[in-house]
Design a protein around this motif. Structure first.
Motif, mmCIF file in Angstrom:
data_model
loop_
_atom_site.group_PDB
_atom_site.id
_atom_site.type_symbol
_atom_site.label_atom_id
_atom_site.label_comp_id
_atom_site.label_asym_id
_atom_site.label_seq_id
_atom_site.Cartn_x
_atom_site.Cartn_y
_atom_site.Cartn_z
ATOM 1 N N GLU A 86 0.830 -1.202 0.000
ATOM 2 C CA GLU A 86 0.000 0.000 0.000
ATOM 3 C C GLU A 86 0.868 1.258 0.000
ATOM 4 O O GLU A 86 0.606 2.215 -0.742
ATOM 5 C CB GLU A 86 -0.916 0.003 1.224
ATOM 6 C CG GLU A 86 -1.992 -1.072 1.194
ATOM 7 C CD GLU A 86 -2.768 -1.160 2.489
ATOM 8 O OE1 GLU A 86 -3.859 -1.757 2.468
ATOM 9 O OE2 GLU A 86 -2.297 -0.642 3.530
ATOM 10 N N TRP A 87 1.909 1.261 0.829
ATOM 11 C CA TRP A 87 2.810 2.415 0.881
ATOM 12 C C TRP A 87 3.488 2.635 -0.465
ATOM 13 O O TRP A 87 3.630 3.776 -0.932
ATOM 14 C CB TRP A 87 3.861 2.195 1.966
ATOM 15 C CG TRP A 87 4.797 3.354 2.139
ATOM 16 C CD1 TRP A 87 4.626 4.462 2.925
ATOM 17 C CD2 TRP A 87 6.065 3.537 1.468
ATOM 18 N NE1 TRP A 87 5.700 5.314 2.792
ATOM 19 C CE2 TRP A 87 6.600 4.769 1.910
ATOM 20 C CE3 TRP A 87 6.792 2.771 0.564
ATOM 21 C CZ2 TRP A 87 7.826 5.253 1.467
ATOM 22 C CZ3 TRP A 87 8.015 3.254 0.110
ATOM 23 C CH2 TRP A 87 8.521 4.476 0.564
ATOM 24 N N GLU A 90 1.248 4.249 -2.958
ATOM 25 C CA GLU A 90 1.067 5.669 -2.637
ATOM 26 C C GLU A 90 2.333 6.473 -2.894
ATOM 27 O O GLU A 90 2.287 7.690 -3.053
ATOM 28 C CB GLU A 90 0.636 5.825 -1.172
ATOM 29 C CG GLU A 90 0.113 7.209 -0.830
ATOM 30 C CD GLU A 90 -0.472 7.256 0.568
ATOM 31 O OE1 GLU A 90 0.322 7.333 1.533
ATOM 32 O OE2 GLU A 90 -1.704 7.214 0.716
ATOM 33 N N ASN A 91 3.483 5.804 -2.968
ATOM 34 C CA ASN A 91 4.772 6.479 -3.169
ATOM 35 C C ASN A 91 5.539 5.851 -4.329
ATOM 36 O O ASN A 91 6.673 5.362 -4.147
ATOM 37 C CB ASN A 91 5.601 6.406 -1.886
ATOM 38 C CG ASN A 91 4.955 7.113 -0.716
ATOM 39 O OD1 ASN A 91 5.115 8.314 -0.545
ATOM 40 N ND2 ASN A 91 4.205 6.369 0.088
ATOM 41 N N GLU A 246 8.857 6.218 8.652
ATOM 42 C CA GLU A 246 8.023 6.813 7.616
ATOM 43 C C GLU A 246 6.638 7.121 8.193
ATOM 44 O O GLU A 246 6.107 6.352 9.000
ATOM 45 C CB GLU A 246 7.866 5.849 6.438
ATOM 46 C CG GLU A 246 9.090 5.716 5.571
ATOM 47 C CD GLU A 246 9.353 6.970 4.760
ATOM 48 O OE1 GLU A 246 8.403 7.495 4.128
ATOM 49 O OE2 GLU A 246 10.500 7.445 4.779
ATOM 50 N N ARG A 248 2.665 7.243 8.630
ATOM 51 C CA ARG A 248 1.639 6.276 8.227
ATOM 52 C C ARG A 248 0.967 6.770 6.954
ATOM 53 O O ARG A 248 0.711 7.960 6.785
ATOM 54 C CB ARG A 248 0.595 6.103 9.337
ATOM 55 C CG ARG A 248 1.133 5.367 10.558
ATOM 56 C CD ARG A 248 0.011 5.033 11.523
ATOM 57 N NE ARG A 248 -0.957 4.123 10.940
ATOM 58 C CZ ARG A 248 -0.833 2.803 10.926
ATOM 59 N NH1 ARG A 248 0.235 2.238 11.445
ATOM 60 N NH2 ARG A 248 -1.767 2.050 10.389
ATOM 61 N N HIS A 249 0.672 5.834 6.062
ATOM 62 C CA HIS A 249 0.084 6.219 4.791
ATOM 63 C C HIS A 249 -1.438 6.125 4.848
ATOM 64 O O HIS A 249 -2.021 5.548 5.765
ATOM 65 C CB HIS A 249 0.628 5.343 3.662
ATOM 66 C CG HIS A 249 0.336 3.893 3.828
ATOM 67 N ND1 HIS A 249 1.221 3.009 4.413
ATOM 68 C CD2 HIS A 249 -0.746 3.148 3.495
ATOM 69 C CE1 HIS A 249 0.697 1.801 4.421
ATOM 70 N NE2 HIS A 249 -0.493 1.846 3.875
ATOM 71 N N ASP A 250 -2.074 6.722 3.823
ATOM 72 C CA ASP A 250 -3.539 6.804 3.800
ATOM 73 C C ASP A 250 -4.188 5.632 3.080
ATOM 74 O O ASP A 250 -5.384 5.394 3.229
ATOM 75 C CB ASP A 250 -3.981 8.109 3.122
ATOM 76 C CG ASP A 250 -3.504 9.339 3.889
ATOM 77 O OD1 ASP A 250 -3.430 9.242 5.132
ATOM 78 O OD2 ASP A 250 -3.208 10.350 3.247
ATOM 79 N N GLN A 251 -3.434 4.923 2.252
ATOM 80 C CA GLN A 251 -4.013 3.824 1.494
ATOM 81 C C GLN A 251 -4.491 2.716 2.428
ATOM 82 O O GLN A 251 -3.838 2.404 3.417
ATOM 83 C CB GLN A 251 -2.974 3.220 0.531
ATOM 84 C CG GLN A 251 -2.579 4.143 -0.593
ATOM 85 C CD GLN A 251 -3.531 4.061 -1.770
ATOM 86 O OE1 GLN A 251 -4.609 3.488 -1.667
ATOM 87 N NE2 GLN A 251 -3.141 4.635 -2.886
#
Length: 269
Positions: A86-87, A90-91, A246, A248-251
């Motif tokens: 997921e990260w 998103e990146n 890093e 936390r991501h939104d995905q």
């Protein structure tokens, strides 16, 4: 529509997207004709919203139904692999047009997602267990990717390699041959011995790049035991490897347990 009904609809939509559409696209389903019919219906706000959301690509995996089989835990997908995938989605800039080495690839979900969504130049799956390597090769082919030896490989796809790599015996010349720009690993901090071996191989990877920039390293893990995480950061400090967490991501594309604490550390060997 009442506010409470709208909120309930939104929650249902998010759950449906996360656990179904984004996890696996149903390409054979007649989405366009269904959407055309729903457009004229006054009772179809929820389904119209679902159909208008992009589902992206899909990853197909063959994996074991047992947590431990053939003497390894590497034949199933673990939560941190989902989180790292997921990260990455998103990146994508962290991987686009770069050579990626994955340590302890397991079933291969993270790498397959990166190959399909992030456009790396080359991707090296690696593991040390014979059965895991066999399954990895099968999963690469199952997803329409070609292994590097295949002369018919699609030039638009990354160069994909499945390599046997034992962290304890890997030499600097062996690691130098990979020439990675990025190194990743997910859910490999499961015991003290594995942590020491991982830090050791990261040190040797840094030694390969004495006259050039060291690769970026991202390690994702589930915080199951704080003492294990503390040991990892302590060993990194002893090895002179700097790290930062890093954000936390939104995905949220995959159905792993939401209560689990996940983390990704960016390391600078």
């Amino acid at each position: 529509m009442a506010p409470e009904e709208s909120a309930g609809t939104e929650l249902l939509l998010q759950s449906f997207e996360r656990r179904f559409l984004a996890a696996r696209a149903l390409r054979s389903f007649p989405w366009q004709s269904l959407e055309a019919k729903l457009r004229d219906s006054s009772d179809s706000e929820l389904l119209r919203a679902i159909l208008q959301k992009p589902s992206g690509g899909s990853v197909t995996l063959s994996e074991s139904t047992a947590i431990i089989s053939h003497g390894t835990t590497g034949l199933v997908t673990w939560d941190a692999a989902l989180y790292l995938a997921e990260w990455a989605i998103e990146n994508p800039a962290a991987f686009t047009h770069r050579t990626v080495l994955e340590l302890g690839s397991g079933a291969g979900l993270t790498g397959l997602a990166i190959c399909k969504m992030c456009h790396p130049r080359a991707y090296i799956f690696s593991d040390c267990h014979r059965r895991v390597l066999e399954q990895l090769r099968g999963n690469v082919l199952l997803n329409g990717l070609s292994l590097e030896a295949d002369v018919t490989a699609n030039s638009d796809s990354p160069r994909v390699t499945v390599a046997q790599l034992d962290w304890d015996v890997a030499t600097v010349p062996q690691l130098s041959a990979f020439q990675p720009d990025v190194v990743i690993a997910a859910d490999v901090l499961y015991c003290p011995e594995a942590i020491v071996s991982l830090v050791g191989v990261l040190q040797r990877l840094a030694a390969c790049c004495e006259h050039q920039r060291a690769p970026e390293v991202y390690v994702a893990f589930t915080v199951r035991n704080p003492e294990t995480c503390q040991l990892f950061t302590t060993e990194l400090g002893r090895a002179g490897i700097r790290w930062e967490a890093e954000p936390r991501h939104d995905q949220k594309l995959f159905p792993y347990e939401e209560h689990l604490e996940m983390a990704i550390l960016k390391l600078t060997p």
